[in-house]
Motif scaffolding. Structure first.
Motif, PDB file in Angstrom:
ATOM      1  N   PHE A  35       0.829  -1.204   0.000  1.00  0.00           N
ATOM      2  CA  PHE A  35       0.000   0.000   0.000  1.00  0.00           C
ATOM      3  C   PHE A  35       0.867   1.259   0.000  1.00  0.00           C
ATOM      4  CE2 PHE A  35      -3.867  -2.363   1.303  1.00  0.00           C
ATOM      5  CZ  PHE A  35      -4.779  -1.721   0.506  1.00  0.00           C
ATOM      6  N   SER A  36       1.917   1.230   0.787  1.00  0.00           N
ATOM      7  CA  SER A  36       2.802   2.396   0.837  1.00  0.00           C
ATOM      8  C   SER A  36       3.356   2.708  -0.538  1.00  0.00           C
ATOM      9  CB  SER A  36       3.964   2.152   1.804  1.00  0.00           C
ATOM     10  OG  SER A  36       3.497   2.022   3.107  1.00  0.00           O
ATOM     11  N   SER A  37       3.876   1.690  -1.183  1.00  0.00           N
ATOM     12  CA  SER A  37       4.459   1.907  -2.509  1.00  0.00           C
ATOM     13  C   SER A  37       3.415   2.423  -3.477  1.00  0.00           C
ATOM     14  CB  SER A  37       5.034   0.605  -3.064  1.00  0.00           C
ATOM     15  OG  SER A  37       5.926   0.042  -2.156  1.00  0.00           O
ATOM     16  N   LYS A  38       2.254   1.788  -3.442  1.00  0.00           N
ATOM     17  CA  LYS A  38       1.176   2.208  -4.322  1.00  0.00           C
ATOM     18  C   LYS A  38       0.856   3.679  -4.108  1.00  0.00           C
ATOM     19  CE  LYS A  38      -0.889  -0.470  -7.352  1.00  0.00           C
ATOM     20  NZ  LYS A  38      -2.124  -1.191  -7.162  1.00  0.00           N
ATOM     21  N   ASN A  39       0.687   4.043  -2.850  1.00  0.00           N
ATOM     22  CA  ASN A  39       0.358   5.423  -2.513  1.00  0.00           C
ATOM     23  C   ASN A  39       1.427   6.382  -2.985  1.00  0.00           C
ATOM     24  OD1 ASN A  39      -2.098   5.359  -1.419  1.00  0.00           O
ATOM     25  ND2 ASN A  39      -1.456   5.514   0.702  1.00  0.00           N
ATOM     26  N   PHE A  40       2.642   5.979  -2.779  1.00  0.00           N
ATOM     27  CA  PHE A  40       3.759   6.811  -3.197  1.00  0.00           C
ATOM     28  C   PHE A  40       3.692   7.056  -4.701  1.00  0.00           C
ATOM     29  CE2 PHE A  40       8.274   7.481  -4.282  1.00  0.00           C
ATOM     30  CZ  PHE A  40       8.495   8.579  -3.477  1.00  0.00           C
ATOM     31  N   ILE A  93       1.026   6.829  -6.608  1.00  0.00           N
ATOM     32  CA  ILE A  93      -0.141   7.632  -6.951  1.00  0.00           C
ATOM     33  C   ILE A  93       0.106   9.100  -6.684  1.00  0.00           C
ATOM     34  CG2 ILE A  93      -2.565   8.057  -6.451  1.00  0.00           C
ATOM     35  CD1 ILE A  93      -2.942   5.199  -5.826  1.00  0.00           C
TER      36      ILE A  93
END
Lengths: 248, 248
Positions: free
Chosen positions: B154-159, B161
DNA sequence: TAAAGTATGTTGCAGTTGCAACGTTTGAAA
DNA sequence: TTTCAAACGTTGCAACTGCAACATACTTTA
């Protein structure tokens, strides 16, 4: 027992991150997460682009903007945070350098928690401080719950950001604005007349939608003239049109 | 033991979601997550806006676009997914209805895993099927690891995005394009001449940046003339300028 | 190889936006 | 109340974009 922190858990105890955690466990959770509270004055920067953020912040009071500023002084508001909202989880959990600035827009209190304790290790027997880190079954359960809550927090955040992208990806200012307002109207609370409030003044709204303020103003004026939108300051009402029926 | 699924874990075993999990545990993990594999043909919709997605997908082969289509037929590409990439976690973990369409752009194989098993409960003694659900200490450890990996995902995804928002929030097409290309250049692999590839054709790139294709084309032509950018098909090179020095 | 289909580039125009400058309203402080 | 500053609206213009239509490459398939 830390009174201030316990109080803060009470304030935002219904926040996603602490759901399913009994008040009697707050002390232990605060210990696991190394929770503390810090205050920031209006206009003060909480963290700068390039920093390493090691904690997740939760707004206890006040208001915070996450923003991106470029060379030319243009700034874009990425997120507007109010009481109960969390921020920084992406960077704190992912270990990334901050790519944004975080600023208190009002006098603000922040509960800071470090996710490290639940993200790292506890690799069982390898750990010397077995009693504390690997801990009891109960502590293990707390860690599990916190992790699950963290996942839910991320989901909500992501969901929200996806909506943000939707607004931004409209080509015209008018569509961006209506996409945003419709979203706020749907999520937020409106009175019986359909009037709702937004958290932004005009300049902030423009920065949020990534458009020019004056252009936004004139688009809003046009929408008012066309009878699509009513507004006064930061109160809005979207007039639902039934064009297709009227035309029959 | 399911050979196909084990093979797929081998393919994307270095993916964030399965890091720190030994191959000997793959079978148990597949069981916990109810993993299966599904194939989709080129152009086929994997899921539609409005659906409830109960699994997280991981691209084993092929290519997927997450997109938002409006009434008028305008579509915006939210994400481009290739081998090893995960999708749907926001909706599967958050319980939201899909607000996007998911489409296979090529013949595609997807590993599907259900996060429910690690997100829900195991409320200890309350559970009848104690042996299976609450499980052994080892299983508990696996669940912990999976949850932590999920948080990192999730962190990577958010980053990622967040970067996406940055491109979209530029006001001019030229800035959007350069913001995007610079990002790809930095992340991806480029050859010794600084040439790198993007995954989009022109129409897709336009849909990704939320601009008109022909307008994008002409902006690109202008940038080429000005000597800022070289490109042929989907290969690009950004020419670093040192204007300030030249002017001295 | 021919033909059809797809991707990319080009052009013209109407409409929108960014930008700067100025006028008006609002609300807080003196 | 007066004064002042910040927020908001308006205007004019140059620049940019969306859009449609067409021209030119490049691919794929028969």
């Amino acid at each position: 027992m830390n009174t201030a922190i316990n109080e803060s858990f009470g304030l935002i105890g219904n926040s996603q991150l602490f759901s399913d955690i009994a008040p009697s466990d707050w002390d232990e959770v605060a210990d696991i997460l190394e929770a503390d509270i810090k205050s920031f004055g209006r206009g003060e920067y909480i963290a700068y682009s390039g920093d390493r953020l090691r904690y997740i912040g939760i707004v206890l009071s006040g208001r915070i903007h996450i923003m991106k500023d470029d060379f030319y002084g243009n700034s874009v508001i990425l997120t507007d945070l109010n009481r109960g909202d969390a921020f920084g989880e992406t960077f704190a959990c992912g270990g990334f350098e901050l790519t944004v600035n975080i600023r208190a827009e009002e006098d603000t209190e922040v509960l800071r928690i470090k996710p490290e304790g639940i993200l790292k290790g506890s690799a069982g027997a390898k750990n010397k401080n077995l009693e504390k880190d690997c801990g009891s079954y109960h502590r293990q359960e707390l860690v599990l719950t916190l992790l699950r809550n963290l996942v839910k927090l991320f989901s909500s955040k992501n969901f929200f950001i996806t909506g943000r992208i939707e607004h931004l990806s409209k080509k015209k200012t008018e569509d961006k604005l209506l996409s945003y307002l419709t979203d706020v109207e749907r999520r937020g609370k409106k009175d019986k007349n359909g009037v709702f409030e937004i958290n932004f003044n005009r300049q902030e709204l423009a920065d949020y939608l990534a458009v020019d303020r004056s252009a936004l103003s004139s688009v809003m004026g046009r929408l008012r003239k066309r009878g699509v939108l009513e507004f006064k300051k930061n109160k809005f009402r979207i007039i639902k049109r039934t064009d297709s029926l009227k035309e029959i």
